[in-house]
Write an enzyme that holds these catalytic residues in place. Structure first.
Site, short mmCIF file in Angstrom:
data_model
loop_
_atom_site.label_atom_id
_atom_site.label_comp_id
_atom_site.label_asym_id
_atom_site.label_seq_id
_atom_site.Cartn_x
_atom_site.Cartn_y
_atom_site.Cartn_z
N ASP A 90 -3.75 -6.43 -16.02
CA ASP A 90 -3.08 -7.32 -17.18
C ASP A 90 -2.38 -8.43 -16.72
O ASP A 90 -2.27 -9.30 -17.60
CB ASP A 90 -2.08 -6.11 -18.07
CG ASP A 90 -0.81 -6.07 -17.25
OD1 ASP A 90 -1.15 -5.46 -16.01
OD2 ASP A 90 0.24 -6.32 -17.51
N ASP A 93 0.32 -7.24 -11.46
CA ASP A 93 0.06 -5.96 -10.58
C ASP A 93 -1.28 -5.14 -10.88
O ASP A 93 -2.22 -5.83 -11.17
CB ASP A 93 1.16 -5.12 -11.65
CG ASP A 93 0.98 -5.06 -12.98
OD1 ASP A 93 -0.33 -4.98 -13.50
OD2 ASP A 93 2.05 -4.50 -13.55
#
Ligand SMILES: *[C@@H]1O[C@H](CO)[C@@H](O)[C@H](O)[C@H]1NC(C)=O
Length: 504
Positions: A90, A93
């Site tokens: 996303d 991360d």
């Protein structure tokens, strides 16, 4: 990582008080045709799409241009004996969060549905970016009445600073089903599949049919087994992508996309019967991965304005109200802008609202132009070109017309964020440093003042604070983290400015 909408509501409330008590905004006097701009929108468009390659999970194809990224997550799904390889991380991360991934896919698809006709050389790249997501979403929805909604454990991922290629944190697989429903993520996934089916309708009809068939099934499941995934999966999805706005907005939005893609009257009936309950009275004009109310309104206004679907007449008024809330100086204007002119919703990842709102402005301007009409704010007429001028000001700010002369798109212009909050970008590439960098060793790169070694071209970060300030600090995820949902709606806006200024 996402926001807390409570702070936004408080800000909006105080701002309303301010405006009602007579403090005035900078007034936009006369709206002219969008003016010539020095920005290279074509370059920015190409980069905004290329960014998605940097977020890819799975086995990378030979056509991968962002060469510092390599294969990752090749066993995703294996703990549950399913294939969940692929899709997108996303943000900065290494977790695959299905809810924002689906929303990003819907917005990329909407960008192509409205402005693909003027994307020229970039159309195929945009479609490739969509297909990278839809191939994954088809895997995630392969079983009936089940959607796999996440791979990875955000709490465990976030205590490490690791390249996706090295990651060794648990690849926990989460799903929704009849016993643990998640209407918001199911309906958003249906919206993504339905909107993408429109993208591939001519170029790949069999893929398009597969997408729409799946969208219908996933929507039925989400509607029949109602509930929020934030209940059943709370410990995993909250506070990361907890659904704060409920699932009603996604049911309306999903039905709107299914109607647009299928023209099946049953979705129109569904919207008529449930529209008030699902979307009625909601005044929040935030549009992002959580809240789809105003997106659904603009989308549904098209069916009234252009296809003359009389039963959707109210959505023109609802859309006008949304527009009025944004126009500086208009009656009922409630939006805040920084002194430099940027739409300001909240401190965490504000730029996502800038890009999503600009996209809605340009899209509504397109619908209004086709219908030879205008928006109305308590007796004041707002022309489509006035909406385009507001959107252009936002996009130009993002590209560098701001007090700091800072482009918020990495790799665009001479001055842009050098220390973005992104694990892969901030650590040496596999080619430079083949040996594994483990969980805690990566934090020396995170804490360093050096620029990121790998340029995540096209990434747009959370952006400046309410006073147009930007520290460019890697630890500052609110301002320095990029995400797929910041870029996805930007693709459509940039296509418009690159190739059809004043023509749509
Ligand atoms: C329209 O959708 C409804 C509900 O999904 C379905 O039962 C019906 O067969 C569809 N009609 C057509 C013509 O596809």
């Amino acid at each position: 990582m996402p926001h807390s909408p409570l702070s936004f509501k408080l800000i909006t409330f105080f701002y309303l008080l301010l405006t009602l008590s007579g403090a005035s905004l900078a007034t936009v006097g006369h709206h002219r045709r969008p003016r010539f701009s020095p920005h290279n929108y074509r370059d920015a468009l190409a980069k905004s799409i290329l960014f998605f390659q940097g977020q890819r999970s799975g086995k990378l194809p030979p056509s991968q241009k962002m060469a510092w990224r390599k294969d990752s997550g090749l066993f995703d799904g294996s703990t549950m004996n399913v294939d969940l390889v692929g899709g997108y991380y996303d943000a900065g991360d290494n977790v695959k969060f299905g809810f924002p991934m689906a929303f990003s896919t819907t917005m990329l698809s909407w960008s192509v549905v409205e402005f693909g006709g003027v994307m020229r050389d970039e159309l195929n790249n945009a479609k490739e970016a969509i297909r990278w997501a839809t191939d994954y979403l088809l895997k995630a929805t392969a079983l009936p009445d089940t959607v796999f909604v996440q791979v990875g454990d955000a709490n465990k991922d976030h205590v490490c600073w690791e390249r996706p290629e090295d990651m060794d944190t648990p690849r926990t697989v989460l799903k929704i089903d009849r016993n643990s429903p998640g209407s918001e993520v199911a309906a958003e996934t249906a919206a993504a599949l339905a909107s993408a089916s429109l993208v591939f309708r001519r170029s790949d009809p069999s893929y398009s049919k597969l997408l729409i068939k799946r969208a219908i099934r996933v929507f039925e499941f989400g509607d029949k087994y109602r509930g929020s995934y934030s209940n059943g999966l709370k410990d995993f999805v909250c506070p990361f992508y907890c659904s704060f706005s409920g699932y009603q907005d996604e049911l309306l939005w999903g039905a709107a996309w299914l109607h647009r893609a299928t023209k099946n009257g049953s979705y129109l009936n569904y919207i008529q019967e449930n529209g008030q309950i699902l979307g009625g009275g909601e005044l929040d004009n935030t549009f992002g991965w959580d809240n789809k109310h105003v997106g659904a309104r603009i989308l549904l206004s098209k069916a009234f304005l252009i296809q003359n679907v009389k039963s959707l007449r109210d959505y023109k008024g609802h859309s006008d109200n949304f527009i009025c809330s944004l126009v500086p100086g208009a009656p009922f204007s409630s939006a805040r802008y920084t002194p430099g002119g940027l739409l300001y919703k909240m401190g965490d990842s504000n730029m996502q609202y800038v890009t999503s709102t600009s996209f809605l402005l340009l899209t509504y301007a397109k619908y209004l132009t086709s219908a030879h009409t205008t928006a109305h704010c308590a007796g004041r007429t707002i022309t489509p070109n006035a909406l385009r001028a507001i959107a252009q000001k936002q996009i130009d700010y993002l590209l560098g017309e701001n007090p700091l002369k800072m482009s918020y798109m990495v790799g665009y212009g001479g001055r842009y964020p050098r220390r973005i909050h992104h694990r892969g970008s901030s650590l040496p590439s596999i080619a430079e440093h083949p040996a594994k960098i483990d969980c805690s060793s990566g934090f020396s790169a995170m804490d360093s003042d050096s620029p990121n070694p790998n340029v995540l071209v096209g990434a747009v970060v959370g952006g400046p604070d309410q006073n147009d300030g930007f520290p460019d600090e890697r630890s500052d995820y609110e301002q320095s983290e990029p995400s797929t949902y910041i870029n996805a709606p930007l693709v459509g806006s940039l296509a418009y400015f690159a190739h059809s200024f004043g023509q749509l």
